[in-house]
Scaffold this motif. Structure first.
Motif, PDB file in Angstrom:
ATOM      1  N   ALA A 111       0.795  -1.313  -0.046  1.00 27.62           N
ATOM      2  CA  ALA A 111      -0.175   0.067  -0.082  1.00 27.62           C
ATOM      3  C   ALA A 111       0.896   1.325  -0.024  1.00 27.62           C
ATOM      4  O   ALA A 111       0.649   2.165   0.125  1.00 27.62           O
ATOM      5  N   PRO A 157       2.421   3.928  -1.983  1.00 28.47           N
ATOM      6  CA  PRO A 157       2.453   4.359  -3.446  1.00 28.47           C
ATOM      7  C   PRO A 157       3.789   4.466  -4.138  1.00 28.47           C
ATOM      8  O   PRO A 157       3.909   4.152  -5.135  1.00 28.47           O
ATOM      9  N   LEU A 205       5.194   1.159  -5.565  1.00 29.46           N
ATOM     10  CA  LEU A 205       4.435   0.455  -6.554  1.00 29.46           C
ATOM     11  C   LEU A 205       5.009   0.255  -7.944  1.00 29.46           C
ATOM     12  O   LEU A 205       5.278  -0.640  -8.583  1.00 29.46           O
ATOM     13  N   MET A 253      -2.224  -3.717  -5.822  1.00 26.82           N
ATOM     14  CA  MET A 253      -1.951  -2.225  -5.388  1.00 26.82           C
ATOM     15  C   MET A 253      -2.781  -1.745  -4.366  1.00 26.82           C
ATOM     16  O   MET A 253      -4.150  -1.982  -4.435  1.00 26.82           O
ATOM     17  N   GLY A 254      -2.502  -1.117  -3.253  1.00 26.91           N
ATOM     18  CA  GLY A 254      -3.224  -0.613  -2.086  1.00 26.91           C
ATOM     19  C   GLY A 254      -4.238  -1.456  -1.488  1.00 26.91           C
ATOM     20  O   GLY A 254      -3.716  -2.397  -0.995  1.00 26.91           O
ATOM     21  N   GLU A 255      -5.280  -1.159  -1.957  1.00 20.95           N
ATOM     22  CA  GLU A 255      -6.477  -1.893  -1.344  1.00 20.95           C
ATOM     23  C   GLU A 255      -6.473  -3.388  -1.588  1.00 20.95           C
ATOM     24  O   GLU A 255      -6.959  -4.076  -0.796  1.00 20.95           O
ATOM     25  N   ILE A 275      -4.835   5.711  -4.984  1.00 18.92           N
ATOM     26  CA  ILE A 275      -4.422   4.481  -4.101  1.00 18.92           C
ATOM     27  C   ILE A 275      -4.456   4.840  -2.833  1.00 18.92           C
ATOM     28  O   ILE A 275      -4.748   3.922  -2.059  1.00 18.92           O
ATOM     29  N   GLY A 290      -7.669   4.389  -1.499  1.00 17.99           N
ATOM     30  CA  GLY A 290      -8.299   3.092  -1.585  1.00 17.99           C
ATOM     31  C   GLY A 290      -7.634   2.297  -0.513  1.00 17.99           C
ATOM     32  O   GLY A 290      -8.146   1.532   0.145  1.00 17.99           O
ATOM     33  N   ALA A 291      -6.319   2.572  -0.151  1.00 15.73           N
ATOM     34  CA  ALA A 291      -5.651   1.852   0.677  1.00 15.73           C
ATOM     35  C   ALA A 291      -6.075   1.837   2.088  1.00 15.73           C
ATOM     36  O   ALA A 291      -6.374   1.219   2.886  1.00 15.73           O
TER      37      ALA A 291
END
Lengths: 275, 236
Positions: free
Chosen positions: A201, A203, A206, A218-220, B209, B212-213
């Motif tokens: 998570a 950024p 990534l 990615m992230g979630e 991002i 969302g995270a």
């Protein structure tokens, strides 16, 4: 009336702080709304309603990666990030480790988990033991599968690179919080020819994972992974609740953008601002 | 029992942290409890350090005993662990804990070598071995970035070409000579790169991002607190 003789800012500074932090009220409202939506979706899922969850290629590839390692007779390397167990990304990574360990148990494939915090070591060992037990292979658990290798970031990266170079794992699964060491590990894995699945998570990391790994969460997607892999309707209900909140936030962002553009959005900004 | 107790602990701890966040630490116990719980985490973490030492010794000594490939590196690890740890724990003066025992064996002038102060063995190992090795690892990142960038920036299709052009523009803008070169075409180009690429597209994607995270983390916390998500215990 001593206070009346003092300047206003000194009077306010002497006043006791309020019991409830009113400036955090918007966050409380958001939290309650979020919790209600998640619970409602979970109840909906419990009733047996069908839920559509989009495919996440990286998670679909985990079983394939472990299968490849089994065919090649090589181990699977799982790195649960470099943060302590109080970080949500590490908890998510340990949850995914449980799923991966269950697959390695079924395929009787060796798994190596290098960690840099003793608490993560203890939790990962427990998760692997439980996964092997639930897969009916509790006699083949290797307690040294989880290894405390170093407490420092770059020492951990060096140790993981050493494991990749010497033991040549067929699959590298990098999940959790990664920082500057992300590319050092992922590029070594690429050079070793391992199939690589990463998820974070952070950024900033990534792009490095996307450049060096076969699949990237990615992230979630990292937080959704354990629910996705479990396929349990109740957990998938939680993911649908998350999607609903995302739509709600996007809607708020659009309204906010329009209002700020026409110069009438200050009230919304102050409403949503929280310290 | 093995499932219920951790779920109850997770619920109570989670609720304490959530409720405490909304109360003032100066006025209520609930406000202070967040800091208190985080201190517990640090204390528990300190105790578990021994688990780490046991793991590192067990795994490496097994490789050394069996003389597996690369066992010499495992031996170096074992020696390093004890070389860093033991001198740093020894008493610095005769009056320190266990000082009288240690200095009946070693001369008192050796005191400056122990502990973690300037001139100690620990300090020397840290400054002249540990820190340079960390710096070396970090410096290697530049070469790894070059190899990753070479693969990522190959113009295989329209999207990859767009990525390549954007990356070249940003890299030129980041270095003084590149910025001077861009200004040959127009003085506005560096400003446009900053406004539209870095603060525009780049920030928008990063925020997407991050939002969302953050929602994902909050959702997972809720699932754990409510006892729905038990995969962190290897269950479910």
């Amino acid at each position: 009336m001593l206070t009346l003789s003092l300047p206003f800012h000194e009077v306010t500074s002497q006043m006791p702080a309020p019991l409830f932090r009113l400036e955090r009220l918007p966050l409380l409202i958001f939290f309650l709304l979020f919790a209600t939506v998640i619970i409602l979706y979970i109840r909906w899922a419990k009733k047996g309603e069908s839920l559509f969850i989009r495919k996440i290629a990286g998670l679909e590839a985990i079983e394939e990666a472990v299968g490849r390692a089994t065919e090649m007779g090589k181990p699977v390397l799982f790195v649960p990030g470099i943060q302590e167990l109080d970080d949500m990304q590490t908890i998510a990574a340990v949850s995914i480790l449980g799923r991966v360990a269950r697959i390695t148990a079924q395929y009787e494939t060796q798994i190596i988990v290098p960690v840099n915090y003793p608490l993560v070591l203890a939790a990962s060992q427990e998760v692997i033991e439980q996964a092997y037990k639930e897969a009916g292979h509790d006699d083949s658990v290797n307690r040294d599968a989880v290894r405390y290798v170093a407490g420092e970031q770059m020492a951990l990266a060096a140790a993981i690179n050493g494991i990749i170079t010497r033991e040549r794992p067929a699959a590298n699964i990098l999940m959790g919080a990664f920082f500057a060491e992300s590319l050092l590990i992922a590029e070594t894995g690429y050079a070793a020819g391992s199939i690589q699945i990463a998820g974070t998570a952070e950024p900033e990391q990534l792009p490095f994972f996307i450049a060096s790994c076969d699949y990237t969460l990615m992230g979630e997607e990292l937080y959704a992974a354990s629910s996705y892999l479990s396929r349990e309707p109740v957990l998938l209900g939680g993911l649908k609740g998350l999607d609903f909140m995302k739509i709600f936030l996007v809607f708020l962002i659009i309204i906010g953008t329009v209002l700020m553009t026409i110069g009438a959005g200050d009230w919304l900004r102050s409403l949503l601002m929280a310290e | 029992m093995r499932t219920t107790v951790p779920v109850v602990i997770a619920f109570i701890s989670g609720m304490i942290m959530v409720v405490g966040f909304f109360f003032n630490p100066e006025r209520s116990f609930l406000g202070r409890v967040e800091e208190e719980v985080l201190q517990w985490v640090t204390i528990v973490g300190g105790f578990t350090l021994l688990l780490g030492v046991v793991s590192i010794v067990r795994v490496n000594s097994k490789v050394v005993k069996q003389k597996k490939a690369g066992w010499i590196f495992n031996l170096a690890t074992l020696i390093s662990v004890f070389a860093m740890a033991i001198p740093s724990m020894l008493p610095v003066t005769k009056t320190s804990n266990l000082g009288s025992v240690i200095y009946s064996i070693f001369p008192e002038s050796w005191g400056s070598l122990f502990g973690t102060g300037t001139g100690s063995i620990y300090d020397w190992l840290f400054n002249y071995l540990d820190a340079p090795m960390m710096a070396t690892m970090f410096a290697m990142l530049a070469f790894y970035i070059a190899s990753a960038a070479y693969r990522a920036f190959r113009a295989r299709n329209a999207e990859a070409t767009l990525l390549l052009v954007t990356a070249v523009l940003v890299m030129l803008w980041r270095i003084p000579m590149g910025e001077a070169f861009l200004r040959l075409f127009s003085d506005n180009i560096p400003g446009y790169i900053n406004s539209y690429i870095m603060n525009g597209v780049n920030v928008a994607v990063q925020r997407g991002i991050i939002i969302g995270a953050a929602l994902g983390a909050a959702s997972m916390s809720l699932r754990i607190m409510l006892g729905i998500e038990r995969t962190y215990m290897g269950k479910g």
